[in-house]
Design an enzyme around this catalytic site. Structure first.
Site, PDB file in Angstrom:
ATOM      1  N   GLY A  84     -15.751   3.079   3.439  1.00  0.00           N
ATOM      2  CA  GLY A  84     -14.584   3.876   3.057  1.00  0.00           C
ATOM      3  C   GLY A  84     -13.855   3.368   1.829  1.00  0.00           C
ATOM      4  O   GLY A  84     -12.663   3.642   1.660  1.00  0.00           O
ATOM      5  N   GLN A  85     -14.551   2.621   0.959  1.00  0.00           N
ATOM      6  CA  GLN A  85     -13.885   2.145  -0.264  1.00  0.00           C
ATOM      7  C   GLN A  85     -13.565   3.333  -1.169  1.00  0.00           C
ATOM      8  O   GLN A  85     -14.437   4.127  -1.515  1.00  0.00           O
ATOM      9  CB  GLN A  85     -14.781   1.143  -1.016  1.00  0.00           C
ATOM     10  CG  GLN A  85     -14.088   0.569  -2.255  1.00  0.00           C
ATOM     11  CD  GLN A  85     -14.885  -0.532  -2.951  1.00  0.00           C
ATOM     12  OE1 GLN A  85     -16.015  -0.827  -2.571  1.00  0.00           O
ATOM     13  NE2 GLN A  85     -14.299  -1.115  -3.981  1.00  0.00           N
ATOM     14  N   ASP A 114       0.857  -1.189   0.000  1.00  0.00           N
ATOM     15  CA  ASP A 114       0.000   0.000   0.000  1.00  0.00           C
ATOM     16  C   ASP A 114       0.893   1.240   0.000  1.00  0.00           C
ATOM     17  O   ASP A 114       1.888   1.316   0.720  1.00  0.00           O
ATOM     18  CB  ASP A 114      -0.910   0.004   1.228  1.00  0.00           C
ATOM     19  CG  ASP A 114      -2.050   0.995   1.084  1.00  0.00           C
ATOM     20  OD1 ASP A 114      -3.215   0.565   0.990  1.00  0.00           O
ATOM     21  OD2 ASP A 114      -1.773   2.227   1.064  1.00  0.00           O
ATOM     22  N   ILE A 115       0.519   2.213  -0.840  1.00  0.00           N
ATOM     23  CA  ILE A 115       1.338   3.420  -1.004  1.00  0.00           C
ATOM     24  C   ILE A 115       1.323   4.284   0.261  1.00  0.00           C
ATOM     25  O   ILE A 115       2.233   5.082   0.485  1.00  0.00           O
ATOM     26  CB  ILE A 115       0.834   4.205  -2.244  1.00  0.00           C
ATOM     27  CG1 ILE A 115       1.942   5.041  -2.845  1.00  0.00           C
ATOM     28  CG2 ILE A 115      -0.391   5.017  -1.922  1.00  0.00           C
ATOM     29  CD1 ILE A 115       1.616   5.561  -4.235  1.00  0.00           C
ATOM     30  N   HIS A 117     -10.225  -5.179  -3.448  1.00  0.00           N
ATOM     31  CA  HIS A 117      -8.914  -5.398  -2.847  1.00  0.00           C
ATOM     32  C   HIS A 117      -9.086  -5.728  -1.382  1.00  0.00           C
ATOM     33  O   HIS A 117     -10.039  -5.294  -0.732  1.00  0.00           O
ATOM     34  CB  HIS A 117      -8.012  -4.163  -3.013  1.00  0.00           C
ATOM     35  CG  HIS A 117      -8.637  -2.891  -2.545  1.00  0.00           C
ATOM     36  ND1 HIS A 117      -9.557  -2.194  -3.299  1.00  0.00           N
ATOM     37  CD2 HIS A 117      -8.501  -2.198  -1.389  1.00  0.00           C
ATOM     38  CE1 HIS A 117      -9.945  -1.122  -2.630  1.00  0.00           C
ATOM     39  NE2 HIS A 117      -9.327  -1.101  -1.470  1.00  0.00           N
ATOM     40  N   HIS A 137      -6.947  -5.534   2.220  1.00  0.00           N
ATOM     41  CA  HIS A 137      -5.791  -5.009   2.935  1.00  0.00           C
ATOM     42  C   HIS A 137      -5.254  -6.119   3.827  1.00  0.00           C
ATOM     43  O   HIS A 137      -6.021  -6.703   4.612  1.00  0.00           O
ATOM     44  CB  HIS A 137      -6.192  -3.833   3.832  1.00  0.00           C
ATOM     45  CG  HIS A 137      -6.780  -2.659   3.104  1.00  0.00           C
ATOM     46  ND1 HIS A 137      -6.077  -1.500   2.871  1.00  0.00           N
ATOM     47  CD2 HIS A 137      -8.014  -2.464   2.558  1.00  0.00           C
ATOM     48  CE1 HIS A 137      -6.844  -0.635   2.219  1.00  0.00           C
ATOM     49  NE2 HIS A 137      -8.032  -1.197   2.022  1.00  0.00           N
ATOM     50  N   ASN A 142     -12.952  -3.236   2.207  1.00  0.00           N
ATOM     51  CA  ASN A 142     -13.974  -2.204   2.359  1.00  0.00           C
ATOM     52  C   ASN A 142     -14.901  -2.222   1.149  1.00  0.00           C
ATOM     53  O   ASN A 142     -14.432  -2.207   0.017  1.00  0.00           O
ATOM     54  CB  ASN A 142     -13.314  -0.824   2.478  1.00  0.00           C
ATOM     55  CG  ASN A 142     -12.413  -0.732   3.695  1.00  0.00           C
ATOM     56  OD1 ASN A 142     -12.770  -1.209   4.763  1.00  0.00           O
ATOM     57  ND2 ASN A 142     -11.244  -0.121   3.536  1.00  0.00           N
TER      58      ASN A 142
HETATM   59  P1  AMP Z   1      -9.821   1.524   0.175  1.00  0.00           P
HETATM   60  O1  AMP Z   1     -10.130   2.724   1.010  1.00  0.00           O
HETATM   61  O2  AMP Z   1     -10.153   0.230   0.877  1.00  0.00           O
HETATM   62  O3  AMP Z   1     -10.424   1.593  -1.206  1.00  0.00           O
HETATM   63  O4  AMP Z   1      -8.240   1.494   0.041  1.00  0.00           O
HETATM   64  C1  AMP Z   1      -7.540   1.911  -1.090  1.00  0.00           C
HETATM   65  C2  AMP Z   1      -6.084   1.781  -0.738  1.00  0.00           C
HETATM   66  O5  AMP Z   1      -5.317   1.866  -1.935  1.00  0.00           O
HETATM   67  C3  AMP Z   1      -5.565   2.870   0.204  1.00  0.00           C
HETATM   68  O6  AMP Z   1      -5.021   2.259   1.379  1.00  0.00           O
HETATM   69  C4  AMP Z   1      -4.486   3.577  -0.624  1.00  0.00           C
HETATM   70  O7  AMP Z   1      -3.387   3.992   0.161  1.00  0.00           O
HETATM   71  C5  AMP Z   1      -4.110   2.506  -1.636  1.00  0.00           C
HETATM   72  N1  AMP Z   1      -3.575   2.984  -2.896  1.00  0.00           N
HETATM   73  C6  AMP Z   1      -4.123   3.909  -3.733  1.00  0.00           C
HETATM   74  N2  AMP Z   1      -3.364   4.081  -4.825  1.00  0.00           N
HETATM   75  C7  AMP Z   1      -2.315   3.233  -4.697  1.00  0.00           C
HETATM   76  C8  AMP Z   1      -1.166   2.933  -5.496  1.00  0.00           C
HETATM   77  N3  AMP Z   1      -0.964   3.541  -6.674  1.00  0.00           N
HETATM   78  N4  AMP Z   1      -0.281   2.015  -5.049  1.00  0.00           N
HETATM   79  C9  AMP Z   1      -0.479   1.397  -3.856  1.00  0.00           C
HETATM   80  N5  AMP Z   1      -1.540   1.625  -3.072  1.00  0.00           N
HETATM   81  C10 AMP Z   1      -2.441   2.534  -3.474  1.00  0.00           C
END
Ligand code: AMP
Ligand code: ZN
Length: 113
Positions: free
Chosen positions: A92-93, A30-31, A99, A101, A86
């Site tokens: 909070g998606q 995760d970024i 995906h 986590h 999520n």
């Molecule tokens: P969600 O809120 O469950 O949709 O989580 C989306 C997740 O994607 C968040 O934790 C972000 O930090 C992560 N994210 C978004 N863009 C990227 C990316 N380019 N590379 C890695 N993680 C990302």
């Protein structure tokens, strides 16, 4: 799917720190990590939310869980990890490509906020 950031990662159009990959699943860091270990596990197929799953997706989603256990074992996370997904706005998606986590490396409180 065009415009989907996770499809772009699957297609290697944008970089990510990939830690595991097979035919159906991609795992990358995760970024913006919220724990010492914070990975994202995605099916390579574009599926926007858990509500969009079809019968035929059960195999790849099973693979995703197997990948979670495999990566957790490889990373020495025997003390435990959390796998959470999520779905839609109340959860909070933010990225509409399914995906999970995978979080570990600290005590994870329950219930989450
Ligand atoms: P969600 O809120 O469950 O949709 O989580 C989306 C997740 O994607 C968040 O934790 C972000 O930090 C992560 N994210 C978004 N863009 C990227 C990316 N380019 N590379 C890695 N993680 C990302
Ligand atoms: Zn996608």
């Amino acid at each position: 799917m065009q415009g989907c950031i996770f499809c772009k990662i699957v297609n290697k159009e944008i970089p990510a720190e990939i830690v595991y990959e097979n035919d159906n699943v991609l795992v990358f860091k995760d970024i913006k990590p919220s724990a010492p270990v914070h990975l994202l596990l995605i099916p390579k197929k574009h599926i926007p939310t858990l509500f969009d799953l079809e019968e035929a997706d059960s195999g790849p989603l099973g693979d995703l869980h197997l990948a979670a256990a495999h990566v957790a074992r490889e990373m020495g996370l025997e003390k435990g990890f959390r796998l959470v997904s999520n779905c839609n706005q109340d959860a909070g998606q933010l990225v509409f490509h399914i995906h999970y986590h995978l979080m570990a490396g600290r005590t994870l409180h329950w219930p989450p906020g």
